[in-house]
Design a protein around this motif. Structure first.
Motif, short mmCIF file in Angstrom:
data_model
loop_
_atom_site.label_atom_id
_atom_site.label_comp_id
_atom_site.label_asym_id
_atom_site.label_seq_id
_atom_site.Cartn_x
_atom_site.Cartn_y
_atom_site.Cartn_z
N MET A 224 13.39 8.89 13.27
CA MET A 224 14.85 8.81 13.39
C MET A 224 15.27 8.74 14.85
O MET A 224 16.17 7.96 15.21
CB MET A 224 15.49 10.02 12.72
N GLU A 225 14.63 9.51 15.71
CA GLU A 225 14.96 9.49 17.13
C GLU A 225 14.66 8.12 17.73
O GLU A 225 15.45 7.61 18.54
CB GLU A 225 14.20 10.58 17.88
N GLN B 220 8.57 16.43 10.85
CA GLN B 220 8.47 16.13 12.28
C GLN B 220 8.31 14.63 12.49
O GLN B 220 8.90 14.06 13.42
CB GLN B 220 7.28 16.87 12.92
N ASN B 221 7.51 13.97 11.62
CA ASN B 221 7.34 12.53 11.75
C ASN B 221 8.64 11.81 11.42
O ASN B 221 8.99 10.82 12.07
CB ASN B 221 6.23 12.02 10.84
N VAL C 120 0.85 -1.18 0.00
CA VAL C 120 0.00 0.00 0.00
C VAL C 120 0.89 1.23 0.00
O VAL C 120 1.81 1.33 0.81
CB VAL C 120 -0.92 0.01 1.25
N PRO C 121 0.65 2.17 -0.93
CA PRO C 121 1.49 3.37 -0.95
C PRO C 121 1.33 4.16 0.35
O PRO C 121 0.25 4.27 0.91
CB PRO C 121 0.97 4.18 -2.14
N VAL C 122 2.43 4.70 0.81
CA VAL C 122 2.44 5.46 2.05
C VAL C 122 2.53 6.94 1.70
O VAL C 122 3.31 7.34 0.84
CB VAL C 122 3.65 5.05 2.93
N ALA C 123 1.71 7.74 2.37
CA ALA C 123 1.73 9.18 2.14
C ALA C 123 3.07 9.73 2.62
O ALA C 123 3.64 9.21 3.58
CB ALA C 123 0.59 9.85 2.88
N PRO C 124 3.58 10.74 1.95
CA PRO C 124 4.84 11.33 2.41
C PRO C 124 4.71 11.80 3.86
O PRO C 124 3.70 12.38 4.25
CB PRO C 124 5.06 12.52 1.48
#
Length: 58
Positions: free
Chosen positions: A18-19, A12-13, A4-8
């Motif tokens: 990354m954190e 912040q997300n 399923v394609p993921v929205a960009p």
């Protein structure tokens, strides 16, 4: 994983992701360090080469 394609994601997300990844990596490295500490405290076995008179003549 699904196809399923993921929205960009917003910056912040991405930063939060990354954190979380860095926190997980840090926890893994801390565990690896703790696992290796006891073996680092033991002296390494001394390896002395066995030299024979025949080897000296070669």
């Amino acid at each position: 994983m699904s196809d399923v394609p993921v929205a960009p994601e917003s910056p912040q997300n991405l930063l939060a992701q990354m954190e979380r990844m860095l926190a997980a990596l840090n926890a893994d490295l801390d565990q690896l360090d703790a696992d290796l500490q006891p073996s680092a405290q033991q002296p390494a076995p001394s390896i002395t080469p066995s030299i024979t008179p025949e080897a000296d003549r070669a």
